[in-house]
Scaffold this motif. Structure first.
Motif, PDB file in Angstrom:
ATOM      1  N   MET A   1       0.831  -1.190   0.000  1.00  0.00           N
ATOM      2  CA  MET A   1       0.000   0.000   0.000  1.00  0.00           C
ATOM      3  C   MET A   1       0.880   1.260   0.000  1.00  0.00           C
ATOM      4  N   HIS A   2       0.234   2.402  -0.032  1.00  0.00           N
ATOM      5  CA  HIS A   2       0.925   3.683   0.027  1.00  0.00           C
ATOM      6  C   HIS A   2       0.923   4.209   1.458  1.00  0.00           C
ATOM      7  N   ASP A   3       2.014   4.840   1.839  1.00  0.00           N
ATOM      8  CA  ASP A   3       2.032   5.640   3.064  1.00  0.00           C
ATOM      9  C   ASP A   3       1.712   7.063   2.629  1.00  0.00           C
ATOM     10  N   ASN A   4       0.539   7.532   3.036  1.00  0.00           N
ATOM     11  CA  ASN A   4      -0.033   8.759   2.479  1.00  0.00           C
ATOM     12  C   ASN A   4       0.249  10.025   3.266  1.00  0.00           C
ATOM     13  N   HIS A   5       1.105   9.943   4.279  1.00  0.00           N
ATOM     14  CA  HIS A   5       1.341  11.128   5.112  1.00  0.00           C
ATOM     15  C   HIS A   5       2.743  11.018   5.695  1.00  0.00           C
ATOM     16  N   ILE A   6       3.710  11.654   5.026  1.00  0.00           N
ATOM     17  CA  ILE A   6       5.091  11.626   5.518  1.00  0.00           C
ATOM     18  C   ILE A   6       5.738  12.992   5.296  1.00  0.00           C
ATOM     19  N   HIS A   7       6.793  13.253   6.065  1.00  0.00           N
ATOM     20  CA  HIS A   7       7.448  14.560   6.037  1.00  0.00           C
ATOM     21  C   HIS A   7       8.948  14.425   5.803  1.00  0.00           C
ATOM     22  N   SER A   8       9.413  15.154   4.821  1.00  0.00           N
ATOM     23  CA  SER A   8      10.840  15.181   4.506  1.00  0.00           C
ATOM     24  C   SER A   8      11.477  16.420   5.140  1.00  0.00           C
TER      25      SER A   8
ATOM     26  N   VAL B   1      -8.850   0.926   0.783  1.00  0.00           N
ATOM     27  CA  VAL B   1      -8.255   2.180   1.220  1.00  0.00           C
ATOM     28  C   VAL B   1      -7.959   2.985  -0.038  1.00  0.00           C
ATOM     29  N   VAL B   2      -7.592   4.231   0.150  1.00  0.00           N
ATOM     30  CA  VAL B   2      -7.456   5.155  -0.974  1.00  0.00           C
ATOM     31  C   VAL B   2      -6.097   5.833  -0.949  1.00  0.00           C
ATOM     32  N   HIS B   3      -5.526   6.071  -2.123  1.00  0.00           N
ATOM     33  CA  HIS B   3      -4.496   7.098  -2.260  1.00  0.00           C
ATOM     34  C   HIS B   3      -4.927   7.999  -3.411  1.00  0.00           C
ATOM     35  N   PHE B   4      -4.309   9.148  -3.522  1.00  0.00           N
ATOM     36  CA  PHE B   4      -4.712  10.120  -4.531  1.00  0.00           C
ATOM     37  C   PHE B   4      -3.602  10.335  -5.549  1.00  0.00           C
ATOM     38  N   GLU B   5      -4.003  10.413  -6.801  1.00  0.00           N
ATOM     39  CA  GLU B   5      -3.097  10.764  -7.886  1.00  0.00           C
ATOM     40  C   GLU B   5      -3.747  11.887  -8.687  1.00  0.00           C
ATOM     41  N   LYS B   6      -3.030  12.995  -8.782  1.00  0.00           N
ATOM     42  CA  LYS B   6      -3.570  14.178  -9.473  1.00  0.00           C
ATOM     43  C   LYS B   6      -4.926  14.562  -8.909  1.00  0.00           C
ATOM     44  N   ARG B   7      -5.049  14.458  -7.595  1.00  0.00           N
ATOM     45  CA  ARG B   7      -6.223  14.856  -6.810  1.00  0.00           C
ATOM     46  C   ARG B   7      -7.425  13.933  -7.040  1.00  0.00           C
ATOM     47  N   LYS B   8      -7.213  12.772  -7.644  1.00  0.00           N
ATOM     48  CA  LYS B   8      -8.287  11.819  -7.854  1.00  0.00           C
ATOM     49  C   LYS B   8      -8.067  10.592  -6.971  1.00  0.00           C
ATOM     50  N   PRO B   9      -9.117  10.081  -6.314  1.00  0.00           N
ATOM     51  CA  PRO B   9      -8.955   8.916  -5.441  1.00  0.00           C
ATOM     52  C   PRO B   9      -8.732   7.645  -6.241  1.00  0.00           C
ATOM     53  N   VAL B  10      -7.769   6.848  -5.795  1.00  0.00           N
ATOM     54  CA  VAL B  10      -7.494   5.530  -6.364  1.00  0.00           C
ATOM     55  C   VAL B  10      -7.769   4.508  -5.271  1.00  0.00           C
ATOM     56  N   PHE B  11      -8.734   3.634  -5.482  1.00  0.00           N
ATOM     57  CA  PHE B  11      -9.142   2.674  -4.466  1.00  0.00           C
ATOM     58  C   PHE B  11      -8.317   1.400  -4.591  1.00  0.00           C
ATOM     59  N   GLU B  12      -7.744   0.977  -3.460  1.00  0.00           N
ATOM     60  CA  GLU B  12      -6.950  -0.239  -3.415  1.00  0.00           C
ATOM     61  C   GLU B  12      -7.602  -1.235  -2.460  1.00  0.00           C
ATOM     62  N   LYS B  13      -7.806  -2.442  -2.935  1.00  0.00           N
ATOM     63  CA  LYS B  13      -8.435  -3.468  -2.100  1.00  0.00           C
ATOM     64  C   LYS B  13      -7.521  -3.829  -0.935  1.00  0.00           C
ATOM     65  N   ILE B  14      -8.114  -3.908   0.254  1.00  0.00           N
ATOM     66  CA  ILE B  14      -7.341  -4.283   1.440  1.00  0.00           C
ATOM     67  C   ILE B  14      -7.091  -5.784   1.421  1.00  0.00           C
TER      68      ILE B  14
END
Length: 265
Positions: A1-8, A252-265
């Motif tokens: 899956m994607h980690d959708n909230h990280i800080h560099s 669960v969802v991640h976003f690409e170009k502000r569009k939701p991409v649904f990934e099966k858990i």
């Protein structure tokens, strides 16, 4: 899956090297990373270090994205710190740049910072948490240029209270208002696992709030570690996914170009 909230290192409170984060993500088995560095306009004791040079930001992460394309999906996001009087500035930046993902987060309330304790002065726990939730409700309705509401319950990490968590049963009316407004606007919420690394001892929001979101018809949910260190990437994701499945979520969802991409858990 994607980690959708990280800080560099683009975030003033993080020292995580983005290249190192990518290496760690591949080792951990993550499919993608969404860099969501902080922007907080008019932060208490504000200085320019709380802002980002977005031309530099996009140049850096575009190169990183290309470099890791065969091994890891690198997406470019931002975590916008909401205060009512900075909405125009937020909209200006979000409209100028092609972010994949925008988090709407409340970090500052009444120009006071929960992190250093000033927000809690003169308030009971109930008063503090209710005031914080009121500000989240305000943020949901103040503008539309975001994708999810970040870490509902963030304030609970920093109060000097014996029993810290912000529980649905104690604030059900206003939490319902928030969740219904999120759903009506077609936005989402995040399950932030950073609380499991602290003395809070639970996700942010707790699974009780996430369950209520599902019951109300919420479908858009991202999972993020809120990592400021590479070793925390994907922290407690297996547990989080199991809880989401037990609640009834199938994706669960991640976003690409502000569009939701649904990934099966």
């Amino acid at each position: 899956m994607h980690d959708n909230h990280i800080h560099s290192k683009f975030s003033t409170d993080s020292h995580m090297d983005a290249e190192e984060a990518c290496k760690k993500a591949v080792e951990t088995g993550l499919k993608g990373l969404v860099f969501t560095d902080h922007v907080d306009y008019d932060f208490p004791d504000f200085d320019e270090s709380f802002l980002i040079d977005y031309n530099e930001y996009f140049s850096f992460f575009s190169k990183l994205k290309d470099k890791w394309a065969s091994k890891l999906e690198v997406l470019i996001g931002v975590e916008m710190g909401f205060q009512p009087h900075v909405v125009d500035k937020i909209n200006n930046i979000v409209n100028q740049f092609d972010f994949d993902f925008v988090i709407n987060s409340v970090h500052i309330i009444e120009h006071k910072d929960p992190y250093n304790g000033t927000f809690f002065v003169g308030k009971t726990q109930q008063q503090a948490y209710e005031r914080y939730l009121q500000e989240i409700l305000c943020s949901v309705n103040a503008y539309d240029n975001y994708d999810i509401i970040g870490h509902i319950g963030y304030v609970a990490r920093y109060g000097n209270f014996q029993d810290k968590p912000l529980r649905y049963k104690d604030y059900s009316d206003i939490i319902d208002e928030i969740l219904k407004a999120v759903i009506e606007k077609g936005k989402g919420i995040e399950l932030n696992t950073s609380g499991l690394r602290s003395d809070l001892g639970c996700t942010i929001p707790g699974y009780d709030v996430v369950k209520r979101y599902f019951e109300l018809g919420g479908e858009v949910i991202t999972v993020g570690s809120d990592s400021h260190f590479a070793e925390h990437l994907g922290h407690s994701f297996c547990e989080a996914f199991e809880h989401l499945k037990s609640i009834g979520f199938k994706h669960v969802v991640h976003f690409e170009k502000r569009k939701p991409v649904f990934e099966k858990i």
